[in-house]
Design a protein around this motif. Structure first.
Motif, PDB file in Angstrom:
ATOM      1  N   ARG A  16       6.886  -5.290  -0.396  1.00  0.00           N
ATOM      2  CA  ARG A  16       7.321  -5.149  -1.789  1.00  0.00           C
ATOM      3  C   ARG A  16       6.938  -6.368  -2.621  1.00  0.00           C
ATOM      4  O   ARG A  16       6.712  -6.260  -3.836  1.00  0.00           O
ATOM      5  N   LEU A  17       6.888  -7.540  -2.008  1.00  0.00           N
ATOM      6  CA  LEU A  17       6.559  -8.769  -2.740  1.00  0.00           C
ATOM      7  C   LEU A  17       5.076  -8.867  -3.101  1.00  0.00           C
ATOM      8  O   LEU A  17       4.726  -9.532  -4.080  1.00  0.00           O
ATOM      9  N   LEU A  18       4.215  -8.227  -2.334  1.00  0.00           N
ATOM     10  CA  LEU A  18       2.789  -8.299  -2.624  1.00  0.00           C
ATOM     11  C   LEU A  18       2.490  -7.762  -4.023  1.00  0.00           C
ATOM     12  O   LEU A  18       2.979  -6.692  -4.400  1.00  0.00           O
ATOM     13  N   GLY A  19       1.709  -8.506  -4.772  1.00  0.00           N
ATOM     14  CA  GLY A  19       1.375  -8.117  -6.134  1.00  0.00           C
ATOM     15  C   GLY A  19       2.379  -8.566  -7.171  1.00  0.00           C
ATOM     16  O   GLY A  19       2.123  -8.449  -8.376  1.00  0.00           O
ATOM     17  N   GLU A 158       5.062  -0.832  -6.751  1.00  0.00           N
ATOM     18  CA  GLU A 158       4.881  -0.679  -5.313  1.00  0.00           C
ATOM     19  C   GLU A 158       3.445  -0.247  -5.017  1.00  0.00           C
ATOM     20  O   GLU A 158       2.872   0.586  -5.720  1.00  0.00           O
ATOM     21  N   ILE A 159       2.864  -0.836  -3.990  1.00  0.00           N
ATOM     22  CA  ILE A 159       1.489  -0.534  -3.606  1.00  0.00           C
ATOM     23  C   ILE A 159       1.501   0.657  -2.660  1.00  0.00           C
ATOM     24  O   ILE A 159       2.084   0.589  -1.568  1.00  0.00           O
ATOM     25  N   THR A 160       0.873   1.729  -3.047  1.00  0.00           N
ATOM     26  CA  THR A 160       0.908   2.959  -2.254  1.00  0.00           C
ATOM     27  C   THR A 160      -0.400   3.243  -1.522  1.00  0.00           C
ATOM     28  O   THR A 160      -0.434   4.081  -0.618  1.00  0.00           O
ATOM     29  N   ASP A 161      -1.471   2.561  -1.893  1.00  0.00           N
ATOM     30  CA  ASP A 161      -2.762   2.772  -1.241  1.00  0.00           C
ATOM     31  C   ASP A 161      -2.797   2.000   0.079  1.00  0.00           C
ATOM     32  O   ASP A 161      -2.787   0.765   0.071  1.00  0.00           O
ATOM     33  N   PRO A 162      -2.858   2.681   1.230  1.00  0.00           N
ATOM     34  CA  PRO A 162      -2.850   1.967   2.512  1.00  0.00           C
ATOM     35  C   PRO A 162      -4.007   0.990   2.657  1.00  0.00           C
ATOM     36  O   PRO A 162      -3.863  -0.062   3.303  1.00  0.00           O
ATOM     37  N   ALA A 163      -5.143   1.286   2.062  1.00  0.00           N
ATOM     38  CA  ALA A 163      -6.302   0.407   2.201  1.00  0.00           C
ATOM     39  C   ALA A 163      -6.159  -0.877   1.400  1.00  0.00           C
ATOM     40  O   ALA A 163      -6.898  -1.841   1.628  1.00  0.00           O
ATOM     41  N   ALA A 164      -5.225  -0.919   0.461  1.00  0.00           N
ATOM     42  CA  ALA A 164      -5.065  -2.095  -0.396  1.00  0.00           C
ATOM     43  C   ALA A 164      -4.359  -3.241   0.311  1.00  0.00           C
ATOM     44  O   ALA A 164      -4.428  -4.385  -0.146  1.00  0.00           O
ATOM     45  N   VAL A 165      -3.675  -2.957   1.414  1.00  0.00           N
ATOM     46  CA  VAL A 165      -2.898  -3.964   2.136  1.00  0.00           C
ATOM     47  C   VAL A 165      -3.374  -4.030   3.585  1.00  0.00           C
ATOM     48  O   VAL A 165      -3.497  -2.996   4.251  1.00  0.00           O
TER      49      VAL A 165
END
Length: 207
Positions: A16-19, A158-165
């Motif tokens: 959750r903290l990413l970005g 929230e980052i939802t793209d699995p490839a982004a993380v």
């Protein structure tokens, strides 16, 4: 957006903290790399690599409090490391901010980090995060969601793209060394290099 969004298990809070953006005075960092750490043996996510892994002490007491509070410590007698507490009040957990991209106060960050060879390196690595932001031990216990606080945290979408993380083992720990609790934004140039602790058990590559 509130601290309650971080009242979850450490790995979920780390994601959750990413970005998100961490601001200290005029300098703001977009968080691009984090490491999750659990707590003591009595809690739900025991983690021997964590500062709270053997129980509460005066140094780690803030980790047992509410989420969204600044946990700062000195590493190797020279680096100030910046952490955000996570999990429900009374259960230890925290996330180390390992790297960020300076998005505000670039000239100030450069003056604090004259050895950085590029802007992407200004806050690459946890000690450099503390230096670029000008955070010291006196900032321990700051409530990061308090609008009046000198250091503030703003969560991003929230980052939802699995490839982004991306994920992998934590850096420099000798215990629980292979737990994949280090997360980073895949495409960020500010992410630090992985360095395994020489005290960690050697990887079994025969499997």
């Amino acid at each position: 957006m509130s601290a309650e969004e971080l009242a979850v298990e450490p790995l979920r809070a780390a994601r959750r903290l990413l970005g998100g953006v961490l601001r200290s005075g005029a300098v703001g960092l977009r968080i691009v790399e984090v490491e999750a750490y659990g707590g003591d043996p009595e809690g739900p996510w025991h983690d021997l690599a964590s500062h709270s892994g053997r129980g509460r002490t005066p140094r780690n007491a803030v980790m047992f409090g509410p989420p969204g509070v600044l946990y700062v410590y000195f590493s190797y007698g020279m680096h100030t490391c910046v952490n955000v507490t996570t999990g429900p009040d009374g259960i230890a957990g925290a996330v180390l901010i390992r790297a960020g991209e300076v998005i505000e106060g670039l000239d100030i960050a450069r003056s604090r980090r004259p050895a950085a060879k590029s802007d992407s390196g200004l806050a690459r690595g946890p000690g450099n995060v503390g230096s670029a932001l000008g955070i010291g031990l006196d900032d321990y216990g700051t409530h990061l969601f308090d609008p009046a606080a000198p250091i503030r945290l703003e969560l991003g979408p929230e980052i939802t793209d699995p490839a982004a993380v991306s994920s992998g083992p934590r850096v420099g720990v000798s215990l629980a060394a292979d737990r994949p609790w280090r997360l980073w934004l895949t495409d960020s140039p500010a992410v630090s290099a992985y360095r395994r602790s020489p005290r960690a058990p050697k990887l079994d590559r025969s499997a």
